[in-house]
Structures are given as C-alpha cells and as structure tokens.
Design a protein around this motif. Structure first.
Motif, mmCIF file in Angstrom:
data_model
loop_
_atom_site.group_PDB
_atom_site.id
_atom_site.type_symbol
_atom_site.label_atom_id
_atom_site.label_comp_id
_atom_site.label_asym_id
_atom_site.label_seq_id
_atom_site.Cartn_x
_atom_site.Cartn_y
_atom_site.Cartn_z
ATOM 1 N N LYS A 13 0.009 -4.726 -1.387
ATOM 2 C CA LYS A 13 -0.893 -3.984 -0.503
ATOM 3 C C LYS A 13 -1.692 -2.947 -1.269
ATOM 4 C CE LYS A 13 1.804 -4.405 3.757
ATOM 5 N NZ LYS A 13 2.577 -3.646 4.765
ATOM 6 N N ILE A 14 -1.033 -2.228 -2.178
ATOM 7 C CA ILE A 14 -1.718 -1.212 -2.982
ATOM 8 C C ILE A 14 -2.753 -1.874 -3.887
ATOM 9 C CG2 ILE A 14 -1.399 0.449 -4.869
ATOM 10 C CD1 ILE A 14 1.205 1.281 -3.465
ATOM 11 N N HIS A 15 -2.407 -3.000 -4.468
ATOM 12 C CA HIS A 15 -3.338 -3.720 -5.338
ATOM 13 C C HIS A 15 -4.569 -4.182 -4.562
ATOM 14 C CE1 HIS A 15 -4.788 -6.282 -8.552
ATOM 15 N NE2 HIS A 15 -4.907 -7.254 -7.669
ATOM 16 N N ILE A 16 -4.358 -4.761 -3.395
ATOM 17 C CA ILE A 16 -5.479 -5.219 -2.565
ATOM 18 C C ILE A 16 -6.362 -4.041 -2.182
ATOM 19 C CG2 ILE A 16 -6.104 -6.191 -0.307
ATOM 20 C CD1 ILE A 16 -3.575 -8.001 -0.619
ATOM 21 N N LYS B 280 -6.859 7.087 2.224
ATOM 22 C CA LYS B 280 -6.143 7.065 3.506
ATOM 23 C C LYS B 280 -5.259 5.822 3.611
ATOM 24 C CE LYS B 280 -5.162 8.543 7.607
ATOM 25 N NZ LYS B 280 -4.266 9.674 7.775
ATOM 26 N N ALA B 281 -5.793 4.665 3.221
ATOM 27 C CA ALA B 281 -5.013 3.426 3.280
ATOM 28 C C ALA B 281 -3.802 3.510 2.363
ATOM 29 C CB ALA B 281 -5.887 2.241 2.905
ATOM 30 N N ILE C 198 -1.152 5.604 4.002
ATOM 31 C CA ILE C 198 -0.512 4.852 5.082
ATOM 32 C C ILE C 198 0.468 3.836 4.523
ATOM 33 C CG2 ILE C 198 -0.910 3.174 6.924
ATOM 34 C CD1 ILE C 198 -3.569 4.701 7.488
ATOM 35 N N ILE C 199 0.049 3.104 3.497
ATOM 36 C CA ILE C 199 0.927 2.096 2.885
ATOM 37 C C ILE C 199 2.204 2.743 2.373
ATOM 38 C CG2 ILE C 199 1.172 0.507 0.925
ATOM 39 C CD1 ILE C 199 -1.932 0.010 1.232
ATOM 40 N N LEU C 200 2.070 3.857 1.678
ATOM 41 C CA LEU C 200 3.246 4.509 1.073
ATOM 42 C C LEU C 200 4.116 5.197 2.118
ATOM 43 C CD1 LEU C 200 1.628 5.934 -2.177
ATOM 44 C CD2 LEU C 200 3.126 3.935 -1.943
ATOM 45 N N ASN C 201 3.515 5.742 3.164
ATOM 46 C CA ASN C 201 4.288 6.434 4.197
ATOM 47 C C ASN C 201 5.055 5.481 5.103
ATOM 48 O OD1 ASN C 201 3.653 9.013 3.360
ATOM 49 N ND2 ASN C 201 1.862 9.152 4.663
ATOM 50 N N LYS C 202 4.523 4.305 5.346
ATOM 51 C CA LYS C 202 5.199 3.335 6.213
ATOM 52 C C LYS C 202 6.322 2.618 5.488
ATOM 53 C CE LYS C 202 1.859 2.347 9.750
ATOM 54 N NZ LYS C 202 1.263 1.302 10.556
ATOM 55 N N SER C 203 6.400 2.780 4.195
ATOM 56 C CA SER C 203 7.399 2.068 3.402
ATOM 57 C C SER C 203 8.736 2.761 3.415
ATOM 58 C CB SER C 203 6.912 1.953 1.965
ATOM 59 O OG SER C 203 5.636 1.362 1.961
#
Length: 49
Positions: free
Chosen positions: A20-23, A40-41, A44-49
């Motif tokens: 997800k981070i790469h994309i 922001k994305a 969100i990716i890191l916080n939802k993990s």
C-alpha cells in the motif's frame, strides 16, 4: 504450530502495508495525487495497521 501461523499472519500484514505504501508513493511520483494526498494516505495506511 500455532506460533507459525501467528508469524505468518503478521508477515502477511506487513507485506500488505508495504504494498500500500509503495502504491501510494508511485501515485505521488507519477503525479496522480498531490503531496497532501500522499501524506494523508500514508498516515491512514500506517494508523490502520
């Protein structure tokens, strides 16, 4: 045997986060999203993990 499954689940979760981070980074690099959207994305990716 249970420990192996837990490790595999954690490894899979980490791989999905990395994808997800790469994309997200590629979208920003190619100009499809703004820097603000990129940051922001990523949050969100890191916080939802």
């Amino acid at each position: 045997m249970g420990d192996v499954r837990v490790l595999n689940k954690e490894a899979i979760k980490n791989v999905i986060i990395e994808i997800k981070i790469h994309i997200n980074r590629r979208l920003f690099e190619q100009g499809y999203i703004t820097e603000e959207m990129y940051i922001k994305a990523k949050e969100i990716i890191l916080n939802k993990s």
